[in-house]
Design a protein around this motif. Structure first.
Motif, PDB file in Angstrom:
ATOM      1  N   TRP A  55       0.903  -1.163   0.057  1.00 31.34           N
ATOM      2  CA  TRP A  55      -0.122   0.019   0.093  1.00 31.34           C
ATOM      3  C   TRP A  55       0.878   1.231  -0.126  1.00 31.34           C
ATOM      4  CZ3 TRP A  55      -0.029  -3.646   4.115  1.00 31.34           C
ATOM      5  CH2 TRP A  55      -1.100  -4.371   4.092  1.00 31.34           C
ATOM      6  N   ILE A  56       0.392   2.329  -0.423  1.00 31.43           N
ATOM      7  CA  ILE A  56       1.085   3.554  -0.416  1.00 31.43           C
ATOM      8  C   ILE A  56       0.200   4.618  -0.090  1.00 31.43           C
ATOM      9  CG2 ILE A  56       2.162   5.376  -1.979  1.00 31.43           C
ATOM     10  CD1 ILE A  56       3.156   3.393  -3.867  1.00 31.43           C
ATOM     11  N   THR A  57       0.722   5.665   0.852  1.00 31.63           N
ATOM     12  CA  THR A  57      -0.032   6.716   1.392  1.00 31.63           C
ATOM     13  C   THR A  57       0.698   7.814   1.265  1.00 31.63           C
ATOM     14  OG1 THR A  57      -1.502   7.424   3.250  1.00 31.63           O
ATOM     15  CG2 THR A  57       0.693   6.343   3.808  1.00 31.63           C
ATOM     16  N   ALA A  58       0.041   9.009   0.760  1.00 35.42           N
ATOM     17  CA  ALA A  58       0.869  10.388   0.692  1.00 35.42           C
ATOM     18  C   ALA A  58      -0.220  11.504   0.818  1.00 35.42           C
ATOM     19  CB  ALA A  58       1.382  10.493  -0.713  1.00 35.42           C
ATOM     20  N   ASN A  59      -0.021  12.742   1.235  1.00 37.75           N
ATOM     21  CA  ASN A  59      -0.895  13.895   1.081  1.00 37.75           C
ATOM     22  C   ASN A  59      -0.988  14.300  -0.256  1.00 37.75           C
ATOM     23  OD1 ASN A  59       1.231  15.493   0.991  1.00 37.75           O
ATOM     24  ND2 ASN A  59       1.626  15.962   2.924  1.00 37.75           N
ATOM     25  N   ASP A  60      -1.859  15.240  -0.375  1.00 40.41           N
ATOM     26  CA  ASP A  60      -2.170  15.814  -1.929  1.00 40.41           C
ATOM     27  C   ASP A  60      -0.966  16.389  -2.525  1.00 40.41           C
ATOM     28  OD1 ASP A  60      -2.349  17.795   0.163  1.00 40.41           O
ATOM     29  OD2 ASP A  60      -4.378  18.390  -0.515  1.00 40.41           O
ATOM     30  N   TYR A  61       0.020  17.045  -1.775  1.00 42.25           N
ATOM     31  CA  TYR A  61       1.029  17.742  -2.133  1.00 42.25           C
ATOM     32  C   TYR A  61       2.266  16.350  -2.595  1.00 42.25           C
ATOM     33  CZ  TYR A  61       5.530  20.283  -2.790  1.00 42.25           C
ATOM     34  OH  TYR A  61       6.789  20.793  -2.890  1.00 42.25           O
ATOM     35  N   GLU A  62       2.205  15.698  -1.697  1.00 38.92           N
ATOM     36  CA  GLU A  62       3.361  14.439  -1.825  1.00 38.92           C
ATOM     37  C   GLU A  62       3.019  13.706  -3.132  1.00 38.92           C
ATOM     38  OE1 GLU A  62       3.952  14.366   2.764  1.00 38.92           O
ATOM     39  OE2 GLU A  62       2.780  12.654   2.059  1.00 38.92           O
ATOM     40  N   ILE A  63       1.774  13.326  -3.214  1.00 34.20           N
ATOM     41  CA  ILE A  63       1.368  12.638  -4.658  1.00 34.20           C
ATOM     42  C   ILE A  63       1.438  13.347  -5.903  1.00 34.20           C
ATOM     43  CG2 ILE A  63      -0.999  13.247  -4.606  1.00 34.20           C
ATOM     44  CD1 ILE A  63       0.295   9.867  -5.211  1.00 34.20           C
ATOM     45  N   GLU A  64       1.409  14.729  -5.632  1.00 30.18           N
ATOM     46  CA  GLU A  64       1.885  15.336  -6.837  1.00 30.18           C
ATOM     47  C   GLU A  64       3.322  15.422  -7.178  1.00 30.18           C
ATOM     48  OE1 GLU A  64      -0.164  16.766  -9.074  1.00 30.18           O
ATOM     49  OE2 GLU A  64      -1.979  16.569  -8.040  1.00 30.18           O
ATOM     50  N   MET A  65       4.071  15.393  -6.158  1.00 35.02           N
ATOM     51  CA  MET A  65       5.614  15.396  -6.220  1.00 35.02           C
ATOM     52  C   MET A  65       5.739  13.760  -6.774  1.00 35.02           C
ATOM     53  SD  MET A  65       8.538  15.959  -3.533  1.00 35.02           S
ATOM     54  CE  MET A  65       8.386  17.495  -3.400  1.00 35.02           C
ATOM     55  N   LEU A  66       5.359  12.805  -6.303  1.00 37.34           N
ATOM     56  CA  LEU A  66       5.428  11.471  -6.756  1.00 37.34           C
ATOM     57  C   LEU A  66       5.112  11.190  -8.013  1.00 37.34           C
ATOM     58  CD1 LEU A  66       6.350   8.647  -5.404  1.00 37.34           C
ATOM     59  CD2 LEU A  66       3.862   8.131  -5.032  1.00 37.34           C
TER      60      LEU A  66
END
Length: 310
Positions: A187-198
Motif C-alpha cells: 500500500w502507498i499513502t501520501a498527502n495531496d502535495y506528496e502525491i503530486e511530487m510522486l
C-alpha cells in the motif's frame, strides 16, 4: 498482531515569535541576512514519524514495534515510551550522536522557520527488519535515506506486507528508486502535495500508481481522504473537531488508523474512517503525542461521527 514501524524518532522544539517575520526581514537585504528573534514561548515535544505512529497505534490497542536509531540524549523519550507501554526493543542508540532534532519558530502569521538535524536518523540502516522477528505488517515512514531503501527491500524479500509512506523523505529519492518502492510496497499513502511530487518524479499518474499496489491512500486535510483500490475510489470524510490547534502529526495519527484497520482485516470504508478520526483527535491537541483516549471513548466518538460502529 505486531506492526513494525520503521521511521524516525525526534525531539521537536517549538518556539513562538510574538511578531511577524516580515517586519524584521528586509527583502533587499536577504543576501546578508542576520536576524535574531526573541521567543518567550517554547515547548519541547516528542516526535518523529515512528514515535508518533507507534504512540497512536498503542492508543487504539495495537502492538506497535518502532524501529529507529536515536542518540545519547534519548533518555526522556525512552521514559515516555516506557510509561505508555511502547516496545522499544528495536530502538537503537548510536553513540556520539544526537536524536533527530527539529527547531521550529512560528510567527503570528503562522509562517515557520525550521532547522532539522537528522543526527542518529542517518544511521537507520543499522537496523534490520529481520531483527524484529515475526511481524504481521510493516510501514516504511520518513527516516534516513539508506534505511528507507533497506527496510522496504527487507519487507519485500521477507514477504511482509507494508505501507510505503514517503512523506518529507520523498525528495531524497530519484525516479528509479521511487519506482522500486512502488513495486515493493503493498500500500502507498501520501498527502495531496506528496502525491503530486510522486507523480512528477516517476512519470506515473495516481491511477497508474494505484494499479501497482493494493491501495493508494491520499489525504487532503480538511477535505478528507480518498482510497483508490480495485479500480474504485472510496472517499472518506474528515471529522468535526472541537478545535484546530496543531496539524503537526495528524498524518502519523491517520497512518496508525490505517495500520489498525489492516491488521484487523477491516474493510476500507471503516479503516479510512478510523484513520480520519485519529487525525481529527490529534489536530485538537498541541504536540504530536499529547492526546489521550480510552478504547470506549474512541468507539463512542466513532459512532457519533459516522452513525455506526466498527
Amino acid at each position: 498482531m505486531r506492526a513494525l514501524i520503521c521511521g524516525s524518532m525526534a525531539y521537536d522544539t517549538i518556539m513562538v515569535f510574538q511578531d511577524r517575520f516580515k517586519n524584521h526581514i528586509l527583502p533587499d537585504q536577504v543576501h546578508i541576512l542576520n536576524v535574531s528573534f526573541l521567543v518567550p514561548e517554547m515547548r519541547r515535544e516528542f516526535g518523529g514519524c515512528a514515535g508518533n505512529i507507534a504512540y497512536n497505534l498503542k492508543l487504539l490497542g495495537g502492538e506497535p514495534v518502532p524501529m529507529a536509531t536515536v542518540g545519547e540524549d534519548f533518555g526522556p523519550y525512552r521514559d515516555w515510551l516506557d510509561r505508555h507501554g511502547v516496545d522499544r526493543s528495536h530502538v537503537m542508540q548510536v553513540p556520539g550522536s544526537y536524536t533527530g532534532q527539529a527547531f521550529i519558530t512560528t510567527d503570528l502569521d503562522d509562517n515557520q522557520i525550521t532547522a532539522f538535524h537528522p543526527g542518529a536518523m542517518n544511521e537507520a540502516h543499522r537496523n534490520s527488519v529481520a531483527d524484529a522477528g515475526a511481524v504481521d505488517i510493516g510501514i516504511v515512514a520518513p527516516d534516513g535515506r539508506e534505511g528507507m531503501l533497506q527496510h522496504a527491500r527487507e519487507f519485500a524479500e521477507g514477504g511482509v506486507p507494508f505501507i510505503f509512506d514517503p512523506g518529507q523523505g520523498l525528495p531524497l529519492f530519484g525516479k528509479a528508486e521511487l519506482l522500486e518502492f512502488i513495486q515493493q510496497a503493498t500500500w502507498i499513502t501520501a498527502n495531496d502535495y506528496e502525491i503530486e511530487m510522486l507523480q512528477a518524479r516517476t512519470g506515473l499518474s495516481a491511477g497508474d500508481i494505484a494499479k501497482r499496489v493494493e491501495a493508494l491512500i491520499i489525504t487532503r486535510g480538511s477535505k478528507g481522504s480518498s482510497i483508490y483500490t480495485g479500480g474504485h475510489r472510496i472517499d472518506i470524510p474528515s471529522v468535526k473537531t472541537a478545535a484546530v490547534n496543531d496539524p503537526t502529526g495528524c498524518g502519523d495519527a491517520y497512518r496508525a488508523g490505517l495500520l489498525y484497520g489492516l491488521l484487523h482485516e477491516l474493510d476500507w470504508p471503516v479503516t479510512g474512517r478510523i484513520a480520519s478520526l485519529m487525525g481529527g483527535i490529534k489536530i485538537e491537541h498541541h504536540g504530536t503525542q499529547n492526546h489521550h483516549f480510552t478504547r470506549e471513548q474512541f468507539e463512542q466518538r466513532f459512532i457519533a461521527e459516522f452513525g455506526h460502529g466498527f
